[in-house]
Design a protein around this motif. Structure first.
Motif, PDB file in Angstrom:
ATOM      1  N   UNK A  36      67.076  35.319  89.193  1.00 14.89           N
ATOM      2  CA  UNK A  36      66.531  34.253  89.794  1.00 14.89           C
ATOM      3  C   UNK A  36      65.013  34.356  90.046  1.00 14.89           C
ATOM      4  N   UNK A  37      64.451  33.252  90.970  1.00 18.04           N
ATOM      5  CA  UNK A  37      62.994  33.798  91.508  1.00 18.04           C
ATOM      6  C   UNK A  37      62.135  32.928  90.528  1.00 18.04           C
ATOM      7  N   UNK A  38      60.854  33.207  90.959  1.00 22.05           N
ATOM      8  CA  UNK A  38      59.797  32.580  89.986  1.00 22.05           C
ATOM      9  C   UNK A  38      59.550  33.123  88.672  1.00 22.05           C
ATOM     10  N   UNK A  39      59.958  34.493  88.668  1.00 24.85           N
ATOM     11  CA  UNK A  39      59.774  35.169  87.490  1.00 24.85           C
ATOM     12  C   UNK A  39      60.311  34.587  86.207  1.00 24.85           C
ATOM     13  N   UNK A  40      61.718  34.636  85.984  1.00 27.39           N
ATOM     14  CA  UNK A  40      62.311  34.072  84.815  1.00 27.39           C
ATOM     15  C   UNK A  40      62.420  32.531  84.623  1.00 27.39           C
ATOM     16  N   UNK A  41      61.798  31.753  85.393  1.00 28.58           N
ATOM     17  CA  UNK A  41      61.708  30.259  85.156  1.00 28.58           C
ATOM     18  C   UNK A  41      61.295  29.937  83.686  1.00 28.58           C
ATOM     19  N   UNK A  42      60.287  30.467  83.212  1.00 26.59           N
ATOM     20  CA  UNK A  42      59.540  30.538  82.261  1.00 26.59           C
ATOM     21  C   UNK A  42      60.473  30.632  80.876  1.00 26.59           C
ATOM     22  N   UNK A  43      61.060  31.872  81.196  1.00 24.25           N
ATOM     23  CA  UNK A  43      61.752  32.339  80.202  1.00 24.25           C
ATOM     24  C   UNK A  43      63.212  31.224  79.837  1.00 24.25           C
ATOM     25  N   UNK A  44      63.713  30.829  80.933  1.00 22.48           N
ATOM     26  CA  UNK A  44      64.606  29.981  80.843  1.00 22.48           C
ATOM     27  C   UNK A  44      64.142  28.714  80.260  1.00 22.48           C
ATOM     28  N   UNK A  45      63.051  28.251  80.390  1.00 20.12           N
ATOM     29  CA  UNK A  45      62.663  27.035  79.860  1.00 20.12           C
ATOM     30  C   UNK A  45      62.447  27.088  78.424  1.00 20.12           C
ATOM     31  N   UNK A  46      62.055  28.298  77.930  1.00 22.11           N
ATOM     32  CA  UNK A  46      61.746  28.718  76.494  1.00 22.11           C
ATOM     33  C   UNK A  46      62.981  28.575  76.059  1.00 22.11           C
ATOM     34  N   UNK A  47      64.057  29.091  76.585  1.00 25.03           N
ATOM     35  CA  UNK A  47      65.415  29.112  76.042  1.00 25.03           C
ATOM     36  C   UNK A  47      65.813  27.782  75.852  1.00 25.03           C
TER      37      UNK A  47
END
Ligand code: PGA
Length: 250
Positions: A36-47
């Protein structure tokens, strides 16, 4: 450790997401270790975007998260349970019963860690673990000084972590003091690990990680001993390292 340099946060997110997608296509019942955290939100959005327009299916995928605060209700928007639901799980076809976050009732809940360890073992271990890094070098909530042999259990947050995470709460007093975190030895059993590092705030710790020996003072340094770790770092995060090194290896 393999180091991949990307331009910015968007490129880092795309690179990480494509690795996850590759893993899921390779093994439909993959066990994904999520952060979690700020780092992986973009990764999840891409998924999520990929899921809408491709044949990627998460129907058989199982997930285990790194950590969770103690004392926050699951419905609390700052809980990692809520984060995972709203940032990923509700938008793809992963089955709710296949998603797992560690949970401890309170800081005396000594059985919670072992329960999570057994769960991960029963799933056959983690195929691909996504990690961020704290400004103090932590992975999960394993703060500097944590034993490399640590297993999942209850941990106290470092002052610097509370300060870093206070941005999500109305005041620092509201940041929980404790969490349950996957242990360092547990993380290290993952078959493959991606460490995502983005932004200027992470530049000093990334430089330290690249230059330091393996030491419990810098929890992420243990990753140097893992056979399959890729650091995906953007130019801002690499800026201090590149100043001292001149070039980046990959
Ligand atoms: P961040 O947190 O992604 O919000 O920077 C990373 C971490 O503390 O591990």
């Amino acid at each position: 450790m393999k180091l991949v340099e990307v331009k910015d946060y968007a490129e880092m997110s795309e690179f990480a997401a494509k690795e996850i997608i590759k893993q899921v296509h390779l093994k439909s019942n993959s066990v994904l270790g999520l952060a979690t955290g700020g780092t992986p939100t973009g990764t999840y959005q891409y998924l999520i975007n990929d899921f809408k327009k491709s044949d990627t299916s998460y129907e058989e995928v199982m997930t285990v998260n790194l950590d969770e605060y103690i004392g926050l209700d699951k419905k609390n928007p700052q809980s990692y349970d809520y984060y995972m639901k709203t940032n990923l799980f509700e938008h793809i076809n992963v089955k709710e019963e296949n998603t797992h976050l560690p949970y401890a009732k309170n800081i005396e809940d000594q059985e919670a860690g072992q329960k999570y360890e057994s769960l991960i073992e029963s799933l056959g271990g983690i195929d691909l673990q996504i990690l961020g890094i704290g400004e103090n070098g932590h992975i999960g909530f394993n703060e500097p000084g944590t034993s490399f042999s640590s297993k999942t259990g209850i941990v106290e947050l470092a002052e610097s972590t509370k300060q870093a995470n206070a941005r999500y709460f109305s005041s620092i007093e509201e940041v929980p003091t404790h969490a349950i975190s996957m242990g360092i030895s547990t993380i290290m059993k993952s078959k493959e690990i991606l460490l995502l590092v983005s932004g200027i705030k992470k530049a000093p710790i990334l430089n330290e990680l690249m230059n330091t020996d393996v030491s419990e003072d810098l929890p992420a340094s243990i990753l140097k001993t893992h056979p399959n770790v890729t650091i995906i770092a953007d130019q801002e995060a690499l800026s201090v390292y590149k100043e001292t090194k001149g070039s980046v290896y990959s």
